[in-house]
Design a protein around this motif. Sequence first.
Motif, PDB file in Angstrom:
ATOM      1  N   ARG A 101     -17.263 -12.238   7.660  1.00 11.44           N
ATOM      2  CA  ARG A 101     -16.904 -10.853   7.884  1.00 11.44           C
ATOM      3  C   ARG A 101     -16.410 -10.724   9.318  1.00 11.44           C
ATOM      4  O   ARG A 101     -16.856 -11.455  10.216  1.00 11.44           O
ATOM      5  CB  ARG A 101     -18.063  -9.902   7.611  1.00 11.44           C
ATOM      6  N   GLN A 102     -15.475  -9.817   9.514  1.00 11.70           N
ATOM      7  CA  GLN A 102     -14.930  -9.612  10.853  1.00 11.70           C
ATOM      8  C   GLN A 102     -15.036  -8.146  11.224  1.00 11.70           C
ATOM      9  O   GLN A 102     -14.512  -7.283  10.521  1.00 11.70           O
ATOM     10  CB  GLN A 102     -13.475 -10.067  10.940  1.00 11.70           C
ATOM     11  N   ASP A 103     -15.711  -7.898  12.323  1.00 11.56           N
ATOM     12  CA  ASP A 103     -15.932  -6.541  12.817  1.00 11.56           C
ATOM     13  C   ASP A 103     -15.555  -6.497  14.285  1.00 11.56           C
ATOM     14  O   ASP A 103     -15.734  -7.477  15.005  1.00 11.56           O
ATOM     15  CB  ASP A 103     -17.407  -6.158  12.661  1.00 11.56           C
ATOM     16  N   PRO A 104     -15.077  -5.348  14.741  1.00 10.98           N
ATOM     17  CA  PRO A 104     -14.723  -5.219  16.165  1.00 10.98           C
ATOM     18  C   PRO A 104     -15.901  -5.571  17.059  1.00 10.98           C
ATOM     19  O   PRO A 104     -17.023  -5.133  16.831  1.00 10.98           O
ATOM     20  CB  PRO A 104     -14.356  -3.731  16.282  1.00 10.98           C
ATOM     21  N   GLY A 105     -15.627  -6.386  18.067  1.00 10.54           N
ATOM     22  CA  GLY A 105     -16.668  -6.758  19.022  1.00 10.54           C
ATOM     23  C   GLY A 105     -17.549  -7.910  18.586  1.00 10.54           C
ATOM     24  O   GLY A 105     -18.347  -8.414  19.371  1.00 10.54           O
ATOM     25  N   HIS A 106     -17.410  -8.330  17.332  1.00  7.90           N
ATOM     26  CA  HIS A 106     -18.268  -9.408  16.825  1.00  7.90           C
ATOM     27  C   HIS A 106     -17.483 -10.640  16.414  1.00  7.90           C
ATOM     28  O   HIS A 106     -18.054 -11.691  16.166  1.00  7.90           O
ATOM     29  CB  HIS A 106     -19.082  -8.927  15.623  1.00  7.90           C
ATOM     30  N   GLY A 107     -16.205 -10.536  16.309  1.00  6.62           N
ATOM     31  CA  GLY A 107     -15.440 -11.692  15.862  1.00  6.62           C
ATOM     32  C   GLY A 107     -15.741 -12.022  14.417  1.00  6.62           C
ATOM     33  O   GLY A 107     -16.194 -11.185  13.636  1.00  6.62           O
ATOM     34  N   LEU A 108     -15.542 -13.267  14.068  1.00  4.34           N
ATOM     35  CA  LEU A 108     -15.798 -13.741  12.710  1.00  4.34           C
ATOM     36  C   LEU A 108     -17.231 -14.258  12.628  1.00  4.34           C
ATOM     37  O   LEU A 108     -17.633 -15.109  13.411  1.00  4.34           O
ATOM     38  CB  LEU A 108     -14.832 -14.865  12.349  1.00  4.34           C
ATOM     39  N   ARG A 109     -17.964 -13.749  11.662  1.00  6.94           N
ATOM     40  CA  ARG A 109     -19.345 -14.199  11.481  1.00  6.94           C
ATOM     41  C   ARG A 109     -19.530 -14.743  10.071  1.00  6.94           C
ATOM     42  O   ARG A 109     -19.108 -14.110   9.094  1.00  6.94           O
ATOM     43  CB  ARG A 109     -20.312 -13.048  11.747  1.00  6.94           C
ATOM     44  N   LEU A 110     -20.170 -15.889   9.997  1.00 10.10           N
ATOM     45  CA  LEU A 110     -20.338 -16.576   8.717  1.00 10.10           C
ATOM     46  C   LEU A 110     -21.429 -15.908   7.888  1.00 10.10           C
ATOM     47  O   LEU A 110     -22.547 -15.695   8.355  1.00 10.10           O
ATOM     48  CB  LEU A 110     -20.694 -18.038   8.961  1.00 10.10           C
ATOM     49  N   ILE A 111     -21.092 -15.609   6.626  1.00 10.18           N
ATOM     50  CA  ILE A 111     -22.056 -14.983   5.717  1.00 10.18           C
ATOM     51  C   ILE A 111     -22.755 -16.065   4.887  1.00 10.18           C
ATOM     52  O   ILE A 111     -23.977 -16.198   4.882  1.00 10.18           O
ATOM     53  CB  ILE A 111     -21.357 -13.978   4.790  1.00 10.18           C
ATOM     54  N   HIS A 112     -21.974 -16.802   4.134  1.00 11.44           N
ATOM     55  CA  HIS A 112     -22.452 -17.923   3.331  1.00 11.44           C
ATOM     56  C   HIS A 112     -21.348 -18.961   3.275  1.00 11.44           C
ATOM     57  O   HIS A 112     -20.179 -18.646   3.460  1.00 11.44           O
ATOM     58  CB  HIS A 112     -22.752 -17.496   1.885  1.00 11.44           C
ATOM     59  N   TYR A 113     -21.735 -20.178   2.952  1.00  9.59           N
ATOM     60  CA  TYR A 113     -20.737 -21.186   2.708  1.00  9.59           C
ATOM     61  C   TYR A 113     -21.173 -22.098   1.575  1.00  9.59           C
ATOM     62  O   TYR A 113     -22.353 -22.100   1.179  1.00  9.59           O
ATOM     63  CB  TYR A 113     -20.408 -21.985   3.974  1.00  9.59           C
ATOM     64  N   SER A 114     -20.223 -22.847   1.067  1.00  8.72           N
ATOM     65  CA  SER A 114     -20.488 -23.752  -0.048  1.00  8.72           C
ATOM     66  C   SER A 114     -19.918 -25.131   0.274  1.00  8.72           C
ATOM     67  O   SER A 114     -18.810 -25.251   0.811  1.00  8.72           O
ATOM     68  CB  SER A 114     -19.844 -23.217  -1.327  1.00  8.72           C
ATOM     69  N   TYR A 115     -20.696 -26.159  -0.047  1.00 10.46           N
ATOM     70  CA  TYR A 115     -20.236 -27.526   0.176  1.00 10.46           C
ATOM     71  C   TYR A 115     -20.052 -28.284  -1.134  1.00 10.46           C
ATOM     72  O   TYR A 115     -19.974 -29.515  -1.146  1.00 10.46           O
ATOM     73  CB  TYR A 115     -21.185 -28.277   1.117  1.00 10.46           C
ATOM     74  N   GLY A 116     -19.971 -27.543  -2.219  1.00 17.30           N
ATOM     75  CA  GLY A 116     -19.694 -28.131  -3.521  1.00 17.30           C
ATOM     76  C   GLY A 116     -20.100 -27.156  -4.612  1.00 17.30           C
ATOM     77  O   GLY A 116     -20.730 -26.120  -4.346  1.00 17.30           O
ATOM     78  N   VAL A 117     -19.746 -27.515  -5.834  1.00 18.53           N
ATOM     79  CA  VAL A 117     -20.105 -26.649  -6.967  1.00 18.53           C
ATOM     80  C   VAL A 117     -21.620 -26.498  -7.023  1.00 18.53           C
ATOM     81  O   VAL A 117     -22.353 -27.490  -6.972  1.00 18.53           O
ATOM     82  CB  VAL A 117     -19.568 -27.242  -8.282  1.00 18.53           C
ATOM     83  N   LYS A 118     -22.057 -25.265  -7.066  1.00 17.68           N
ATOM     84  CA  LYS A 118     -23.469 -24.877  -7.127  1.00 17.68           C
ATOM     85  C   LYS A 118     -24.245 -25.199  -5.850  1.00 17.68           C
ATOM     86  O   LYS A 118     -25.464 -25.001  -5.803  1.00 17.68           O
ATOM     87  CB  LYS A 118     -24.178 -25.509  -8.330  1.00 17.68           C
TER      88      LYS A 118
END
Lengths: 114, 110
Positions: free
Chosen positions: A36-53
């Motif tokens: 998500r990207q918000d003013p003053g915060h830059g890009l912040r990681l919510i979740h990520y995936s390194y493969g199926v499931k």
Amino acid sequence: DAGITQSPRHKVTETGTPVTLRCHQTENHRYMYWYRQDPGHGLRLIHYSYGVKDTDKGEVSDGYSVSRSKTEDFLLTLESATSSQTSVYFCAISDSSGSSYEQYFGPGTRLTVT
Amino acid sequence: EDKVVQSPLSLVVHEGDTVTLNCSYEVTNFRSLLWYKQEKKAPTFLFMLTSSGIEKKSGRLSSILDKKELFSILNITATQTGDSAVYLCAVRTTGNQFYFGTGTSLTVIP
């Protein structure tokens, strides 16, 4: 451009409703990310995936869940949207081989929670 | 806590000027540092740096990494109005997570 699409591109929803954002890639990359990207915060990681499931939390994961049932699709769900989740959401992909160490971004989804 | 800090936060210059944007980081398990340009849409990739002292160049843009002092700089020479954008720095870890700075907003005045 890397083959990444996001849907919807814009959404307005009411507080308390569930929302699902979709990220679709045609690059067959292993890693997918939601920011998500918000003013003053830059890009912040919510979740990520390194493969199926295979998924893991980022720094701002509260209130969000994800699923990845196919290599090409990564879904972000807001179970009960709040006004603090109004933001621009970017999906990104990367790999760990060849020339794909970079991370490429989708066009973004602008979400407004009223 | 892993963090990436960019400076300055914003910059206004005239066309033809040279600018230097800074990125410092404290990230465990460093793998690479990346620079992006963001106009009013998604970030677009500029450079990736993995080794100290090797300058990457693309036209008027260049970047270098110092892994001992934990920083990188992005130089833009002979700036043009089309260079106006937010420039983002990110660090990739060996675990394939990316940490972003808040960006430097560059405005180039004709």
